[in-house]
Design a protein around this motif. Structure first.
Motif, PDB file in Angstrom:
ATOM      1  N   ILE A   1       0.857  -1.195   0.000  1.00 56.20           N
ATOM      2  CA  ILE A   1       0.000   0.000   0.000  1.00 56.20           C
ATOM      3  C   ILE A   1       0.889   1.239   0.000  1.00 56.20           C
ATOM      4  CG2 ILE A   1      -1.764   1.305   1.244  1.00 56.20           C
ATOM      5  CD1 ILE A   1      -2.767  -1.334   0.112  1.00 56.20           C
ATOM      6  N   ALA A   2       0.828   1.989  -1.097  1.00 61.87           N
ATOM      7  CA  ALA A   2       1.566   3.260  -1.170  1.00 61.87           C
ATOM      8  C   ALA A   2       0.757   4.318  -0.432  1.00 61.87           C
ATOM      9  CB  ALA A   2       1.783   3.667  -2.623  1.00 61.87           C
ATOM     10  N   ASN A   3       1.296   4.819   0.652  1.00 62.39           N
ATOM     11  CA  ASN A   3       0.567   5.742   1.516  1.00 62.39           C
ATOM     12  C   ASN A   3       1.208   7.123   1.447  1.00 62.39           C
ATOM     13  OD1 ASN A   3      -1.592   6.067   3.242  1.00 62.39           O
ATOM     14  ND2 ASN A   3      -1.035   4.291   4.476  1.00 62.39           N
ATOM     15  N   LYS A   4       0.738   7.928   0.500  1.00 63.72           N
ATOM     16  CA  LYS A   4       1.322   9.253   0.272  1.00 63.72           C
ATOM     17  C   LYS A   4       1.037  10.194   1.441  1.00 63.72           C
ATOM     18  CE  LYS A   4       1.080   9.104  -4.758  1.00 63.72           C
ATOM     19  NZ  LYS A   4       0.504   9.726  -5.962  1.00 63.72           N
ATOM     20  N   PRO A   5       1.950  11.148   1.674  1.00 60.53           N
ATOM     21  CA  PRO A   5       1.744  12.084   2.772  1.00 60.53           C
ATOM     22  C   PRO A   5       0.691  13.139   2.449  1.00 60.53           C
ATOM     23  CG  PRO A   5       3.761  12.613   1.603  1.00 60.53           C
ATOM     24  CD  PRO A   5       3.236  11.340   1.006  1.00 60.53           C
ATOM     25  N   ILE A   6       0.089  13.666   3.509  1.00 60.42           N
ATOM     26  CA  ILE A   6      -0.810  14.817   3.455  1.00 60.42           C
ATOM     27  C   ILE A   6      -0.077  15.958   4.145  1.00 60.42           C
ATOM     28  CG2 ILE A   6      -3.038  15.738   4.234  1.00 60.42           C
ATOM     29  CD1 ILE A   6      -4.032  12.823   4.340  1.00 60.42           C
TER      30      ILE A   6
ATOM     31  N   ASP B   1       7.528   7.992  17.930  1.00 62.49           N
ATOM     32  CA  ASP B   1       6.383   7.273  17.368  1.00 62.49           C
ATOM     33  C   ASP B   1       6.872   6.195  16.410  1.00 62.49           C
ATOM     34  OD1 ASP B   1       4.024   6.592  15.680  1.00 62.49           O
ATOM     35  OD2 ASP B   1       3.078   8.124  16.929  1.00 62.49           O
ATOM     36  N   LEU B   2       6.762   4.949  16.830  1.00 68.41           N
ATOM     37  CA  LEU B   2       7.317   3.839  16.047  1.00 68.41           C
ATOM     38  C   LEU B   2       6.568   3.602  14.741  1.00 68.41           C
ATOM     39  CD1 LEU B   2       8.091   1.325  18.932  1.00 68.41           C
ATOM     40  CD2 LEU B   2       9.621   2.984  17.851  1.00 68.41           C
ATOM     41  N   LYS B   3       5.257   3.862  14.705  1.00 68.31           N
ATOM     42  CA  LYS B   3       4.490   3.671  13.472  1.00 68.31           C
ATOM     43  C   LYS B   3       4.914   4.676  12.412  1.00 68.31           C
ATOM     44  CE  LYS B   3       0.361   1.848  15.742  1.00 68.31           C
ATOM     45  NZ  LYS B   3      -1.064   2.118  16.053  1.00 68.31           N
ATOM     46  N   VAL B   4       5.073   5.921  12.816  1.00 73.98           N
ATOM     47  CA  VAL B   4       5.526   6.951  11.878  1.00 73.98           C
ATOM     48  C   VAL B   4       6.955   6.644  11.432  1.00 73.98           C
ATOM     49  CG1 VAL B   4       5.980   9.409  11.546  1.00 73.98           C
ATOM     50  CG2 VAL B   4       3.980   8.685  12.869  1.00 73.98           C
ATOM     51  N   ALA B   5       7.795   6.207  12.364  1.00 72.37           N
ATOM     52  CA  ALA B   5       9.175   5.865  12.022  1.00 72.37           C
ATOM     53  C   ALA B   5       9.218   4.753  10.974  1.00 72.37           C
ATOM     54  CB  ALA B   5       9.942   5.443  13.273  1.00 72.37           C
ATOM     55  N   GLU B   6       8.348   3.750  11.117  1.00 67.64           N
ATOM     56  CA  GLU B   6       8.300   2.664  10.143  1.00 67.64           C
ATOM     57  C   GLU B   6       7.900   3.191   8.767  1.00 67.64           C
ATOM     58  OE1 GLU B   6       6.063  -1.642   9.368  1.00 67.64           O
ATOM     59  OE2 GLU B   6       5.801  -0.621  11.293  1.00 67.64           O
ATOM     60  N   TRP B   7       6.917   4.106   8.728  1.00 68.16           N
ATOM     61  CA  TRP B   7       6.500   4.708   7.453  1.00 68.16           C
ATOM     62  C   TRP B   7       7.663   5.475   6.826  1.00 68.16           C
ATOM     63  CZ3 TRP B   7       6.458   9.704   5.704  1.00 68.16           C
ATOM     64  CH2 TRP B   7       5.793   9.932   4.497  1.00 68.16           C
ATOM     65  N   VAL B   8       8.400   6.227   7.648  1.00 65.31           N
ATOM     66  CA  VAL B   8       9.527   7.013   7.129  1.00 65.31           C
ATOM     67  C   VAL B   8      10.557   6.095   6.472  1.00 65.31           C
ATOM     68  CG1 VAL B   8      11.524   8.419   7.812  1.00 65.31           C
ATOM     69  CG2 VAL B   8       9.248   8.986   8.679  1.00 65.31           C
ATOM     70  N   VAL B   9      10.909   5.000   7.152  1.00 63.59           N
ATOM     71  CA  VAL B   9      11.938   4.093   6.640  1.00 63.59           C
ATOM     72  C   VAL B   9      11.457   3.306   5.425  1.00 63.59           C
ATOM     73  CG1 VAL B   9      13.305   2.046   7.214  1.00 63.59           C
ATOM     74  CG2 VAL B   9      13.128   3.925   8.857  1.00 63.59           C
ATOM     75  N   LYS B  10      10.209   2.823   5.463  1.00 61.57           N
ATOM     76  CA  LYS B  10       9.722   1.943   4.397  1.00 61.57           C
ATOM     77  C   LYS B  10       9.106   2.682   3.208  1.00 61.57           C
ATOM     78  CE  LYS B  10       8.938  -2.150   7.222  1.00 61.57           C
ATOM     79  NZ  LYS B  10       7.937  -3.096   7.763  1.00 61.57           N
ATOM     80  N   GLN B  11       8.599   3.891   3.435  1.00 56.77           N
ATOM     81  CA  GLN B  11       7.953   4.607   2.334  1.00 56.77           C
ATOM     82  C   GLN B  11       8.477   6.024   2.138  1.00 56.77           C
ATOM     83  OE1 GLN B  11       3.820   4.250   1.569  1.00 56.77           O
ATOM     84  NE2 GLN B  11       3.630   2.278   2.572  1.00 56.77           N
ATOM     85  N   GLY B  12       8.565   6.787   3.222  1.00 52.16           N
ATOM     86  CA  GLY B  12       8.973   8.189   3.105  1.00 52.16           C
ATOM     87  C   GLY B  12      10.322   8.382   2.454  1.00 52.16           C
ATOM     88  N   GLU B  13      11.314   7.623   2.932  1.00 46.20           N
ATOM     89  CA  GLU B  13      12.656   7.736   2.349  1.00 46.20           C
ATOM     90  C   GLU B  13      12.732   7.117   0.943  1.00 46.20           C
ATOM     91  OE1 GLU B  13      15.447   7.817   6.367  1.00 46.20           O
ATOM     92  OE2 GLU B  13      15.023   5.887   5.416  1.00 46.20           O
ATOM     93  N   PRO B  14      12.300   5.856   0.755  1.00 43.04           N
ATOM     94  CA  PRO B  14      12.422   5.251  -0.582  1.00 43.04           C
ATOM     95  C   PRO B  14      11.671   6.013  -1.674  1.00 43.04           C
ATOM     96  CG  PRO B  14      11.918   3.550   1.045  1.00 43.04           C
ATOM     97  CD  PRO B  14      11.788   4.874   1.741  1.00 43.04           C
TER      98      PRO B  14
END
Length: 197
Positions: free
Chosen positions: A79-84, A176-189
């Motif tokens: 699931i590609a979860n784009k930022p708002i 916040d571990l959930k946000v951190a996971e998003w940053v590593v798996k989606q935000g950065e890549p």
């Protein structure tokens, strides 16, 4: 109703005790640091008996991430979860009664609700709690040495632009571990956290 001097320059530090002298110093440093900034401003929300600030409201006019499109599917594989994004964030600084003692540090919280109880945007950042009872709490990961409020306010501004963040699961751990996971798996890549560059 008591009236207080409106400016820190109207106080004389010679007539203040240690804590009040520190409160005056913090106020003067914050005022000087932000006087030329149009992206960060402050208001005094509460004062002590001598008229010195014990609570501030900081307004950040900084374009930053405030969530993701499919929050209910956060960090699901595939699931590609784009930022708002949002452009205004409100943060409260509270200075406890024993501040600046080591057991009474300044507390930094982004507001998540307005006065009417309506949800307002708060930052999506691994070092700022997004979920749960402590939503809005900021972890500065600052060193054990003294850091003034002005330094903290500036550092948090760098959080909002993603110039500074810690998202890997090692000390000092993300807030916040959930946000951190998003940053590593989606935000950065995907390059989504590089919106400011």
């Amino acid at each position: 109703m008591r009236t207080y001097p409106m400016n820190w320059q109207d106080f004389s530090s010679q007539h203040l005790n240690g804590r009040n002298r520190r409160l005056l110093h913090e106020w003067s440093q914050l005022d000087r640091a932000l006087e030329q900034r149009d992206t960060i401003e402050y208001q005094i929300m509460r004062r002590n008996e001598q008229g010195l600030p014990t609570m501030y409201l900081i307004t950040y006019h900084i374009h930053s991430i405030c969530g993701v499109e499919q929050l209910e599917r956060l960090n699901e594989p595939g699931i590609a979860n784009k930022p708002i994004f949002a452009s205004t964030f409100l943060m409260r600084i509270y200075l406890p009664e024993n501040y600046p003692c080591v057991d009474a540090p300044a507390e930094f919280y982004f507001l998540t609700y307005d006065k009417e109880g309506q949800t307002i945007p708060h930052p999506w950042h691994p070092n700022i709690r997004y979920f749960g009872n402590f939503a809005g709490r900021v972890c500065l990961n600052n060193p054990d040495t003294y850091s003034c409020l002005a330094w903290c306010v500036e550092r948090i501004g760098h959080y909002l632009t993603y110039d500074r963040y810690h998202a890997i699961l090692e000390p000092p751990y993300p807030e916040d571990l959930k946000v951190a996971e998003w940053v590593v798996k989606q935000g950065e890549p995907q390059g989504w956290i590089y919106f400011n560059q």
